[in-house]
Design an enzyme around this catalytic site. Sequence first.
Site, mmCIF file in Angstrom:
data_model
loop_
_atom_site.group_PDB
_atom_site.id
_atom_site.type_symbol
_atom_site.label_atom_id
_atom_site.label_comp_id
_atom_site.label_asym_id
_atom_site.label_seq_id
_atom_site.Cartn_x
_atom_site.Cartn_y
_atom_site.Cartn_z
ATOM 1 N N LYS A 80 0.844 -1.209 0.000
ATOM 2 C CA LYS A 80 0.000 0.000 0.000
ATOM 3 C C LYS A 80 0.870 1.246 0.000
ATOM 4 O O LYS A 80 1.897 1.301 0.720
ATOM 5 C CB LYS A 80 -0.888 -0.034 1.240
ATOM 6 C CG LYS A 80 -1.916 1.091 1.371
ATOM 7 C CD LYS A 80 -2.749 0.847 2.627
ATOM 8 C CE LYS A 80 -3.832 1.912 2.793
ATOM 9 N NZ LYS A 80 -4.643 1.648 4.001
ATOM 10 N N SER A 149 -9.436 1.813 3.035
ATOM 11 C CA SER A 149 -8.497 2.568 2.258
ATOM 12 C C SER A 149 -7.491 1.701 1.512
ATOM 13 O O SER A 149 -6.748 2.225 0.661
ATOM 14 C CB SER A 149 -7.746 3.539 3.158
ATOM 15 O OG SER A 149 -7.081 2.837 4.184
ATOM 16 N N SER A 173 -10.136 -0.584 7.100
ATOM 17 C CA SER A 173 -9.470 -0.542 5.795
ATOM 18 C C SER A 173 -8.729 -1.781 5.337
ATOM 19 O O SER A 173 -8.143 -1.741 4.263
ATOM 20 C CB SER A 173 -8.512 0.642 5.771
ATOM 21 O OG SER A 173 -9.252 1.838 5.919
#
Lengths: 451, 64
Positions: A80, A149, A173
């Site tokens: 990420k 997210s 997330s």
Amino acid sequence: MGEPWELTLAEASDLIRQGALSPVDLVRSHLDRIAAVDPHLLAWARTVPEQALAEAERLEKLLRKGTHLGPLHGIPVGIKDIYYTAGLETAGGSRVLAGFIPTYGATVVRRLRAAGAIVLGKTATTEFAYADPAPTRNPWNTDHTPGGSSSGSAAAVAAGMCLGAFGTQTVGSIVRPAAFCGVVGLKPTYGRVSRYGILPLAWSLDHPGPIARTVRDAALLLEAVAGPDPNDPSAADRSVPCYVEKMAEPPGGLAAGIPDRYFPARSSAAVMAAFQDAVRVLAGLGIRVRDVQLPACFEAGVEAGRVVLHAEAAAFHRDRFRVRRQEYGPKLAALIEAGLLIPAASYLRAQQVRSEAIAAIRRLLREVDVLVTPAAPGPAPEGLGSTGDPVFNAPSSTFGLPALGVPMGFAPPGLPLGLQIVGRHFDEATILRVGTAYEAATPWHARRPAL
Amino acid sequence: MEPPEQVRQWIGELLGMTLEGDSTRKPLEAWTMLGPALAAVHGATVAMETEPATVLVIPGSNDQ
């Protein structure tokens, strides 16, 4: 064997160890897959194909010399884009950090590389891991959000673009995007995995964790990165069990609690139907499933987490926000503005309420081994303007409890649903045990989006 | 959840302290985002007044 990208991480790992699969071929297969499908999904903020192939060749040479680094040797992963990667842009899904190239890597990234994993690139994230969406689309239906997210990590794993990925969860997330994309998401206990080198959203709520196609894959990824870190004082000074061994033990005799409130009233009919089927499967595995009463302070504790999130996010962004306000997305800007108004006394009271709620939930988790709930109130919403509602994941994040999301079925029109298994602090082994058995007894994890 | 009137008044006064820009818009947005959460926290704190020794614990510390 089909294409290498169609393997699970564990399958690829075994083949590499046996000498039957080349890390170079595995990486090439994934790079080809990315080229084929990512234009439609936008799961990657950036990829590093030359570096990945060079690393694969290096790891292949090690194998020829008889050196095998472990289960992640030659495994392609996504990271990420809030994890620092040395020499590789880390923009945090933001305009303010566009072009920023860290000089060091996050502990998670360093440990993955040391274990032989190959970073294919940085996966798309919402802005600074909050709520202004990434451009990523859901592989099961590109008109729908993949969640967030950790949007890119979940979509990349679901679409076969990497064998595992890392995300973070502050509210919902990891487990929520994993549920929306029909894959496994593992949010460890707070402090199980070092946060060093990861852009924070809220320091006392952020949890790094893996997203993968199977529970075993997620456990292998967690084993490689968990443990104490002198660079992160909040990383717990506890040894890391061999999760893959412990989760193989059948779950018969474990007690699972279904909360009496908070979750059912917010769940769609499709989610409740799938959840009830999941509960029947768990009972069929010998797990003693029963209703449990959540502590009276549960909701106040979750709301306290909201206050903490606002205040801590505002504290991190304060200085940059004052001079670059116009470069922030609207949802993050609103979070920061509201957070800046919270008095210190309110923040501290919120932490006290949170502490009380944690103590109460720990007492509940002496009566049962795990809590089971749906992972989200419904399937992935239509549209890309929102990443969905993290309401079912907020409690485990606020209380620091480990949570595992596994595929639980599908809702019309063919969108995945997830089951959430929450355990005691630092008892990832038990939630992995339950998840492993449930996965083996159900067909959901084997389905792939048609791309 | 409807907050107690006293708490609502206090939060309204607090949110009147805006940074810049439209002073009528920001308090409303901030209240919408945070008001119920702050009310829940302070409502719970009232009940906790009988437990003055409540310790502040940051989850994940080695106290766990």
